[in-house]
Design a protein around this motif. Sequence first.
Motif, PDB file in Angstrom:
ATOM      1  N   ASP A  78       0.861  -1.175   0.000  1.00  0.00           N
ATOM      2  CA  ASP A  78       0.000   0.000   0.000  1.00  0.00           C
ATOM      3  C   ASP A  78       0.903   1.233   0.000  1.00  0.00           C
ATOM      4  O   ASP A  78       1.815   1.313  -0.788  1.00  0.00           O
ATOM      5  N   ASP A  85       2.142   4.834  -3.412  1.00  0.00           N
ATOM      6  CA  ASP A  85       1.112   3.813  -3.319  1.00  0.00           C
ATOM      7  C   ASP A  85       1.317   2.952  -4.564  1.00  0.00           C
ATOM      8  O   ASP A  85       1.126   3.429  -5.684  1.00  0.00           O
ATOM      9  N   TYR A  86       1.730   1.718  -4.390  1.00  0.00           N
ATOM     10  CA  TYR A  86       2.117   0.861  -5.513  1.00  0.00           C
ATOM     11  C   TYR A  86       0.958   0.556  -6.460  1.00  0.00           C
ATOM     12  O   TYR A  86       1.162   0.049  -7.544  1.00  0.00           O
ATOM     13  N   ARG A  87      -0.234   0.913  -6.078  1.00  0.00           N
ATOM     14  CA  ARG A  87      -1.374   0.727  -6.972  1.00  0.00           C
ATOM     15  C   ARG A  87      -1.385   1.764  -8.092  1.00  0.00           C
ATOM     16  O   ARG A  87      -2.171   1.670  -9.016  1.00  0.00           O
ATOM     17  N   GLY A  88      -0.468   2.793  -8.004  1.00  0.00           N
ATOM     18  CA  GLY A  88      -0.338   3.743  -9.099  1.00  0.00           C
ATOM     19  C   GLY A  88      -0.365   5.205  -8.719  1.00  0.00           C
ATOM     20  O   GLY A  88      -0.822   6.036  -9.495  1.00  0.00           O
ATOM     21  N   ARG A 133      -1.018  10.508 -10.428  1.00  0.00           N
ATOM     22  CA  ARG A 133      -1.871   9.314 -10.476  1.00  0.00           C
ATOM     23  C   ARG A 133      -1.650   8.672 -11.844  1.00  0.00           C
ATOM     24  O   ARG A 133      -1.960   9.281 -12.863  1.00  0.00           O
ATOM     25  N   PRO A 136      -0.209   0.482 -12.401  1.00  0.00           N
ATOM     26  CA  PRO A 136       0.402   0.356 -11.079  1.00  0.00           C
ATOM     27  C   PRO A 136       1.926   0.466 -11.157  1.00  0.00           C
ATOM     28  O   PRO A 136       2.527   0.298 -12.216  1.00  0.00           O
ATOM     29  N   GLU A 175      -1.114  -3.908 -16.406  1.00  0.00           N
ATOM     30  CA  GLU A 175      -2.230  -3.842 -15.458  1.00  0.00           C
ATOM     31  C   GLU A 175      -2.772  -2.428 -15.389  1.00  0.00           C
ATOM     32  O   GLU A 175      -2.097  -1.477 -15.761  1.00  0.00           O
ATOM     33  N   GLY A 217      -4.025   0.933 -13.428  1.00  0.00           N
ATOM     34  CA  GLY A 217      -3.665   1.674 -12.223  1.00  0.00           C
ATOM     35  C   GLY A 217      -4.872   2.267 -11.537  1.00  0.00           C
ATOM     36  O   GLY A 217      -5.948   1.665 -11.506  1.00  0.00           O
ATOM     37  N   VAL A 218      -4.726   3.480 -11.051  1.00  0.00           N
ATOM     38  CA  VAL A 218      -5.775   4.131 -10.282  1.00  0.00           C
ATOM     39  C   VAL A 218      -6.814   4.762 -11.203  1.00  0.00           C
ATOM     40  O   VAL A 218      -6.574   4.972 -12.392  1.00  0.00           O
TER      41      VAL A 218
END
Length: 183
Positions: free
Chosen positions: A56, A67-70, A80, A84, A103, A105-106
């Motif tokens: 996270d 935040d590794y989600r992007g 943003r 990711p 993949e 991302g945000v």
Amino acid sequence: MHSEEGFLQLTDQHGVFGTFSLEPFNYEPAGVHRAGVDWDPENCYVKLQIRHDTGDEVRLSSDLKVDYRGRITGSKMEQRFTNPIRNCIMYKQTALVVLNLNEEGVTEPTCHSEDGENLFAIDPSGEITWRGQVVTLGDEQFLHRIHWLVGDHLFSKMASIDTGERIVAELDPKTGKIMATDI
């Protein structure tokens, strides 16, 4: 330890478990890419030191958190990404970020990857200071997969979009320009 399709899986011993790839280390011992190979820690000749994060938000410096989600947040703005974050390291006060273009991302991204760009430098304020130069050799375009620093030298392991061929490139950590390929 247990191998499962290119990843080593730490089995639950003393409350420690997880999965990681040895690809960043360019290390491919016999059996690591075969499913179902058990490794006996007593016969292991590689010493691993693992620092755990939840994937996270992680604080990189007093000004930057990732935040590794992007998403990367600086002191003045947030980036943003459409993808990711695969890998993030610090060079002086700058975050060097590789995105995973396979993949999503945000939502509501503020930064878009163009023409295979997936390496970015983010300063402490959160602004993008450079985008890594895209590498094309012949008809093949290569994406950054993992990057590392040796002193003031930035290296990136890259893979061809089409064939999966791998190369290593050296980049200028101040500009993102390619200095040498296939080293």
